[in-house]
Every structure is written in structure tokens, then in C-alpha cells.
Write a protein that holds these residues in place. Structure first.
Motif, PDB file in Angstrom:
ATOM      1  N   GLU A 296       0.769  -1.271   0.118  1.00 11.20           N
ATOM      2  CA  GLU A 296       0.054  -0.002  -0.023  1.00 11.20           C
ATOM      3  C   GLU A 296       0.750   1.510   0.068  1.00 11.20           C
ATOM      4  O   GLU A 296       0.467   2.189   0.656  1.00 11.20           O
ATOM      5  CB  GLU A 296      -0.688   0.105   1.151  1.00 11.20           C
ATOM      6  N   HIS A 329      -8.417  -3.612  -0.645  1.00 12.67           N
ATOM      7  CA  HIS A 329      -7.599  -3.866   0.426  1.00 12.67           C
ATOM      8  C   HIS A 329      -6.343  -2.598   0.576  1.00 12.67           C
ATOM      9  O   HIS A 329      -6.379  -2.058   1.510  1.00 12.67           O
ATOM     10  CB  HIS A 329      -6.765  -5.155   0.768  1.00 12.67           C
ATOM     11  N   GLU A 330      -5.848  -2.327  -0.762  1.00  9.53           N
ATOM     12  CA  GLU A 330      -4.639  -1.583  -0.480  1.00  9.53           C
ATOM     13  C   GLU A 330      -5.219  -0.171  -0.496  1.00  9.53           C
ATOM     14  O   GLU A 330      -4.650   0.660   0.022  1.00  9.53           O
ATOM     15  CB  GLU A 330      -3.852  -1.850  -1.969  1.00  9.53           C
ATOM     16  N   HIS A 333      -6.052   1.049   2.983  1.00  9.95           N
ATOM     17  CA  HIS A 333      -4.802   1.489   3.624  1.00  9.95           C
ATOM     18  C   HIS A 333      -4.530   2.718   3.244  1.00  9.95           C
ATOM     19  O   HIS A 333      -3.909   3.364   4.076  1.00  9.95           O
ATOM     20  CB  HIS A 333      -3.802   0.518   3.049  1.00  9.95           C
ATOM     21  N   GLU A 352      -3.878  -4.385   9.440  1.00 11.99           N
ATOM     22  CA  GLU A 352      -4.134  -5.626   8.306  1.00 11.99           C
ATOM     23  C   GLU A 352      -5.618  -6.056   8.366  1.00 11.99           C
ATOM     24  O   GLU A 352      -6.335  -6.406   7.723  1.00 11.99           O
ATOM     25  CB  GLU A 352      -3.175  -6.614   8.224  1.00 11.99           C
ATOM     26  N   ALA A 355      -7.934  -3.499   7.200  1.00 17.84           N
ATOM     27  CA  ALA A 355      -7.966  -3.444   5.809  1.00 17.84           C
ATOM     28  C   ALA A 355      -8.584  -4.675   5.107  1.00 17.84           C
ATOM     29  O   ALA A 355      -9.361  -4.505   4.328  1.00 17.84           O
ATOM     30  CB  ALA A 355      -6.352  -3.164   5.068  1.00 17.84           C
ATOM     31  N   TYR A 414      -5.058 -11.352   9.950  1.00 20.62           N
ATOM     32  CA  TYR A 414      -5.959 -10.881   8.883  1.00 20.62           C
ATOM     33  C   TYR A 414      -7.510 -11.511   8.981  1.00 20.62           C
ATOM     34  O   TYR A 414      -8.535 -10.650   9.186  1.00 20.62           O
ATOM     35  CB  TYR A 414      -5.478 -11.328   7.599  1.00 20.62           C
TER      36      TYR A 414
END
Ligand SMILES: [Zn+2]
Length: 707
Positions: A296, A329-330, A333, A352, A355, A414
Motif C-alpha cells: 500500500e 484492501h490496498e 490502507h 491489516e 484493511a 487478517y
């Protein structure tokens, strides 16, 4: 909310006051010998790197604006695998040469001055060189072949923590600074970095220099650049933010899906967080040689190629879901992690877990038909299984060295971490949760936080003691088993630690957010309660005929029902949502593993759930359980082996036969058909299913050869 009309906040202007303010707020003195001294604080880096990509070497100059907070003789920062050629420090008009001492074990250098530097501003200048390594971290060479020719990209991967392999720096997440990046390379090569290109200059020696706009105030591990023969897509726009995909040439036809998905995600997150995207542009860069899934870096996210480039015409839905969720997800972030950053690596789990939670929320909005939260139930299953072992770990634990944090990149961070956040969000209310997240991000923008800072914001937004709830979930491993018994007025809930058969994990209790749905006198009654350990009687206005104590299976705990609900839950399960069906199936499997239930209820449940109309996700989980049952049965236990075989045939063959191919089967029908053939052919050892699988495989490989 109209995103386009919202003004973009300027990157903070660094004044002395602001610098000191940040330093005072975030740079807590630490006794940890792995932390750098706080006597010198960097505020801005001007970084100029010249790369010879053919030779895989680079030379660099870094000029660092420093705030000296107490008199010092030496400047200690991080550097490893770099050759320092010259270092000087400027204080006002004075220039002082510095001697360099490498401290390899601590990945540090000490720049020692002959005079004491007074408190105030100073500027460190270092000339150095290094190699683009083959380690996939720091500044590395990502190799690939193009028409038989060996090629490479120069790529950075600085988490965690490897910026020190590319330039001397204060390489800890709470030393936030502004970065001006300038990259020089051979002509014909393209460079991208965190910020938009400010200027491109052709040099007399045939090289080209790319200068980039200053970044916002951010951590060293988020600095990034990629150089090479890159092809950039036409930008897609989300509000005022241009989004591009950068990849090796010839892959332009594989970028449309990523652009579409990223454009949606950026807009969705701006609305969710209530804060504009914090960078000026977003590049998604496909890297042929990449150790992680994606990284990210602010405005310059790097991806493993197959997690970004995809042909929607030929890709399976699973592949599209994977690409979409990694992108989401990225992008999640960019705010949670990049704009607001953990103060130290013990906070990486929250970074994490959050995200992961957000990627699912965004994917669920992007493609509701993907039922992301239902399919997350399958991943949560894996987290449950790891977490049920006596050797599980707390989600958060003490981290002294960055290496300690490496162990956090696992399923407990996660999937369990995201499950715990989801449990709380559903229990407290998604809108109140969202407003707490927005308040947290606004309060700590451009700064660093401890885990408790998030709980404080969520406590205020939800009016609950989030610290007490979350501490019980993140500071100890394992998870509870909640047992529900009927009472004349409702339900009595007991809590114990869930253990597998003969499990030796110590006793523990949790603050468990529980959502109950019950049928009482023909009416549906819902309650949200917090179970703190002692038996809890919940008044539902009468004894329910049916009850679920984990609505939509959003809680991270096991549920067990006493009579008569132990039976009714089996018969009513087919009327529940697929998410609850997976939850009930999974709980019953866990109770069987724990020696608390026999196999008969599981068989009854499977017979009720596995129909041609059932969700493929339910089929997937059921097939997994049956496969595990066979694997756990000793090979010489012939009677039991036959029992599983016959059960699998009984469950799978009728569905397979019902779902004979039609002209336009739905995606779910195709998948259930495939899963029923697989179950019949594997656990069921059913000859005709194996023949059908072989026929389909031959058909597939033939058509692949001809296309
Ligand atoms: Zn992440």
C-alpha cells in the motif's frame, strides 16, 4: 455525499511549529534498544537516486531536514547494505564533516560530528551507493523475460522496514516526514513514485531525470518508486484523482477491470471515511517479481502481476474476486495505515485486520452478487481452526524488533482480526461504527496512533466501553463457546473457552457481543447483548420456539443449543441465510471435534442443507467437512469409511442429476453442479461422477488447445 465537490486538503505545510508539535505528539521516548533515539527528528527528505538498471546499481544523495531536540554529537539513523561516501551536517551557514560508523547488527549508521550540534534545525547530506538486490525487499531488481530477452524493473518494497536499504533514514513508522523524490535513469525508461511527476529533464549524458511533487507527511515504509520499460494506461478519474495502471508493455488489454474496480473503491472509501483521498494521484503498478500480494505505498501501490492484470472475459469469478479484494484492501490502507499510521509494529495487526474488514465491505458494495461476507465465512472457518489450538496466540502482542512483527502476517491477524472487527461493527451498528472510524481518522491524520486510540473513538461513537470488549479479544488467544438454554422468559447464555477434544488451553472469558434472533409467540424478536462471563439470562418475553444466538454468523464464537433447540436448529437451518447455514454447519462440526456432539446431528443437517438450490458456498463448506471426516477416519475402520462414502453419494448424486446442463445455467447452478460431481467422485468414490469429471476435463483441455 458529493465527492467531486469536496475540496482536496493540502498536504500539510511543514513549519517548525508543526514539526515540533508532531514530534511531541508521536515520538514517545522508548527504552526499547531497537528504537532510534528521539534527540533528532527528520522532517523532510530530498532524495535523488541515479540507477543503472543494466548493472543493477544505484548512487544516491539524500538531504534530510532535521529538528535537533537536545545537544548531540552524533546522528544515528538506519542504513544497511549501502556504501556511504560522504556525510556532512549543516547548521545555519556552517558545514561540519561527519565520520561514518556502521552498526551492521542493528542496521544503523552513526554519523559523528567533531562539534556538538545545538538544538534547532540542521541538515544532513549524505552521498552513497548501493546495489539493486535480488532479495525482493529494499530497492531490488524484478527480473522477467520479454521475447527471450532478460529485462528488469527497479522496484522498492520498504515494509517492514526496508527503506534503509535504499537510503539512510529514520526508518520507524512514527518518524513521519515529507519526501521529495528525484529519479535518474537511462532514456526510454519510465519512473513512477508516490506523487505526480513534477518535471522530466533530458540530461547531456543521455539519462532522464524524473522529479516528483512532495509527498504528504508519511512514514518511510510507504515511500516507493518503480522504474523500467513501463506502459501506463490512460487515466481513469475518481473525482479529482487520476488513476492509472502501470505494467510491462503489451498488457494494456488486462488493465480495464483493475481501473474500474479501483475507481469504484476510491470513491466508496472517500464516502465511507468522509475524508478525501489523501494523495494527488493513484498508480497501480504490476510487478513481475514480487514477494507479497500487494503493497500500500501511498499513491503508488505495487501488486503481484496476477493480482492486478486480468482478462474479465476468460477469468474465473474467483480470480476476479481476488483481484478486486486485493485492490480494495490496498486502497483502504491509503487512509487507514498511510494517512493514520501505527506508532510501532505491534500495531500491524490492526492495520491489516482493518484493511481486510474494509476490503470485504467495499467488495460487498461493488458486487453484491458476490456475497463477500458469506464467502468470508469460509475464511473465518480457517481462523477458528487455528485459533482453537492450544498453541494459538493473542492477536496483539509485544513487539520489540521489526522481525517480531513479521510473525503477525498470518490468519489470526487478517481473518480473526477482521472477524472481531466485523462482530463489533454488526453488534454496535454499522453506521455508528463508520462514524467512529471517520472521527479516528480525522483526529489522527498525518500522525501515528496506538491501538487504544481507535477504541477511544469507537467508544465515543457507539457509547460502549470498547476498550474492555476489545482487550478481551486481542490480548488473549482462543475464542468462547456460548451455550443457549431455554428459560420461561427467553434464553440463558453460558460462556466457556472453546477447546477441541482433549484440548489443554487454559480457561479464559471474553466480552462477547451477541446478536440474538428468536421466534416468540409467532413474532420475531431481536436482542443485542454483551456476555461478560457470568451466566446471562436474556428476557425475550417468553420461551422461543426457535432461536439463533449468532445472527448472520457475524460473531467470532461457537454456538451450542440445548434441547429442544438442538433439534430445531437442524430442521430450520435450510430457511436461514447462506451465511447462517455455514455458521451452523461449522459450529456443529466444531462441537463434533470437541467431543460435544455425535455425528448424527451433523448428518441430519447435511441432508437438510445440501440441495440443488443451496448456495455453492454452503456446498463448499460441507464438502470440506466431509473430506476432513474421511481423512480423520483410520483406513482400517471400514464401516465408518463406507458410512461417509454412502452419505456423500446420497447427498451429491441427486443434486448432480437435478442440475443437468441447461442452455443458460446460473453461475451458482454451475458451481453447485461442479461441487456435487466433485463430492460424489471423491468422498463418494462414485464411478459415474469420476467419469464425468474426466470427460469435462478432456473437453476443457481440448477447447483450450484450439483457442
Ligand atoms: Zn494490508
Amino acid at each position: 455525499m458529493a465527492l467531486q465537490s469536496r475540496a482536496r486538503p493540502e498536504a500539510p505545510i511543514i513549519s517548525d511549529n508543526l514539526t515540533v508539535q508532531f514530534a511531541a505528539r508521536s515520538l514517545v521516548q522508548s527504552n526499547n534498544p531497537f528504537r532510534l533515539p528521539r534527540s533528532v527528528v527528520p522532517t523532510r527528505y530530498q532524495l535523488a537516486i541515479t540507477t543503472d538498471l543494466e548493472a543493477e546499481t544505484f548512487t544516491g544523495t539524500v538531504v534530510v531536514d532535521l529538528e535537533v531536540t537536545e545537544p548531540v554529537r552524533e546522528l544515528i539513523c538506519n542504513a544497511i547494505d549501502l556504501s556511504i561516501h560522504e556525510a556532512v551536517v549543516r547548521v545555519g551557514e556552517q558545514r561540519y564533516p561527519l565520520s561514518t560508523e556502521y552498526v551492521h547488527a542493528e542496521e544503523r549508521v552513526r554519523f559523528v560530528a567533531e562539534v556538538e550540534l545545538p538544538p534547532g534545525q540542521a541538515v544532513l547530506e549524505v552521498r552513497y551507493s548501493g546495489e539493486c538486490n535480488q532479495k525482493l525487499v529494499g530497492y531490488y531488481a524484478a527480473n522477467y523475460t520479454d521475447n527471450g530477452e532478460d529485462k528488469r524493473l527497479g522496484v522498492t518494497q520498504f515494509e517492514a522496514p526496508h527503506a534503509r536499504r535504499a537510503f539512510p533514514c529514520w526508518d520507524e513508522p512514527d518518524f513521519k516526514a515529507v519526501f521529495d523524490v528525484e529519479l535518474t535513469c537511462a532514456s526510454g525508461i519510465i519512473a513512477v513514485s508516490n506523487s505526480p511527476e513534477r518535471m522530466r529533464r533530458d540530461n547531456a549524458d543521455g539519462t532522464v531525470t524524473f522529479s516528483f511533487e512532495p509527498t504528504m507527511l508519511m512514514s518511510t515504509y510507504l515511500v516507493a518508486w518503480v522504474i523500467g520499460e513501463l506502459e501506463l494506461s490512460e487515466p481513469s478519474a475518481s473525482g479529482q484523482t487520476p488513476i492509472r495502471v502501470a505494467a510491462r508493455p503489451g498488457q494494456g488489454h488486462l488493465t480495464a477491470f483493475a481501473l474500474h474496480c479501483a475507481t469504484h473503491a476510491l470513491q466508496w472509501f472517500e464516502e465511507y471515511y468522509g475524508i478525501p483521498y489523501p494523495a494527488a494521484k493513484l498508480d497501480l503498478v504490476a510487478v513481475p517479481d514480487f514477494a507479497f500480494g500487494a503493497m500500500e505505498n501511498l499513491g503508488c501501490v505495487t501488486f503481484r502481476e496476477n493480482l492486478l492484470l486480468v482478462d474479465p472475459e476468460s477469468a474465473s469469478r474467483t480470480e476476479l474476486e481476488r483481484v478486486a479484494t486485493v485492490i480494495e484492501h490496498e486502497i483502504a490502507h491509503m487512509w487507514f495505515g498511510d494517512l493514520v499510521t501505527m506508532a510501532w509494529w505491534n500495531g500491524i495487526w490492526l492495520n491489516e485486520a482493518f484493511a481486510t474488514f474494509m476490503e470485504l465491505s467495499c467488495a460487498d458494495a461493488y458486487r453484491p452478487d458476490w456475497e463477500m461476507w458469506t464467502s468470508f465465512g469460509l475464511l473465518r472457518t480457517q481462523a477458528f481452526e487455528t485459533d482453537a489450538l492450544a498453541a494459538t496466540r493473542p492477536i496483539e502482542y509485544r513487539v520489540d524488533t521489526p522481525d517480531d512483527a513479521e510473525a503477525m502476517f498470518d490468519i489470526l491477524t487478517y481473518e480473526k482480526g477482521a472477524s472481531v472487527l466485523r462482530m463489533f461493527e454488526q453488534w454496535a451498528g454499522p453506521e455508528r461504527f463508520r462514524s467512529g472510524i471517520g472521527a479516528y481518522l480525522r483526529a489522527h491524520s498525518y500522525s501515528n496512533t496506538e491501538t487504544a486510540d481507535l477504541w477511544t473513538s469507537l467508544s465515543e461513537a457507539t457509547n460502549t466501553d470498547v476498550v474492555a470488549i476489545m482487550d478481551s479479544w486481542i490480548n488473549q488467544g482462543g475464542h468462547p463457546l456460548i451455550t443457549a438454554s431455554p428459560t420461561p422468559h427467553g434464553v440463558l447464555l453460558h460462556q466457556t473457552r472453546f477447546r477441541n477434544l482433549n484440548g489443554s488451553a487454559p480457561d479464559a472469558t471474553w466480552q462477547v457481543p451477541i446478536r440474538i434472533r428468536a421466534e416468540v409467540d409467532g413474532t420475531t424478536v431481536r436482542r443485542s447483548v454483551l456476555h461478560s462471563g457470568e451466566p446471562l439470562a436474556v428476557d425475550l418475553g417468553g420461551t422461543p420456539t426457535q432461536v439463533t444466538i449468532n445472527e448472520e454468523a457475524s460473531g467470532f464464537y461457537r454456538s451450542e443449543y440445548q434441547s429442544p433447540w438442538a433439534t430445531s436448529v437442524l430442521t430450520t437451518a435450510p430457511e436461514s441465510s447462506p451465511a447462517e447455514q455455514i455458521g451452523i454447519l461449522d459450529d456443529l462440526w466444531a462441537l463434533f471435534s470437541a467431543g460435544r456432539s455425535s455425528i448424527e446431528p451433523l448428518a441430519v443437517l447435511l441432508r437438510g442443507l445440501l440441495t440443488a438450490e443451496a448456495s455453492p458456498l454452503v456446498w463448499r463448506r460441507a464438502s470440506g467437512i466431509l473430506g476432513q471426516l474421511v481423512a480423520l477416519t483410520p483406513i482400517d475402520h471400514v464401516g465408518l469409511q463406507h458410512y461417509w462414502r454412502d452419505l456423500a453419494q446420497e447427498l451429491a448424486v441427486p443434486t448432480w442429476k437435478t442440475l443437468e446442463p441447461t442452455s443458460e445455467p446460473s453461475h451458482a447452478q454451475q458451481e453447485v453442479r461442479a461441487l456435487s460431481i466433485a463430492l460424489a467422485g471423491t468422498v463418494g468414490a462414485y464411478g459415474p461422477a469420476r467419469q464425468e469429471a474426466a470427460r469435462l476435463f478432456a473437453l476443457q483441455t481440448t477447447s483450450a488447445r484450439h483457442s
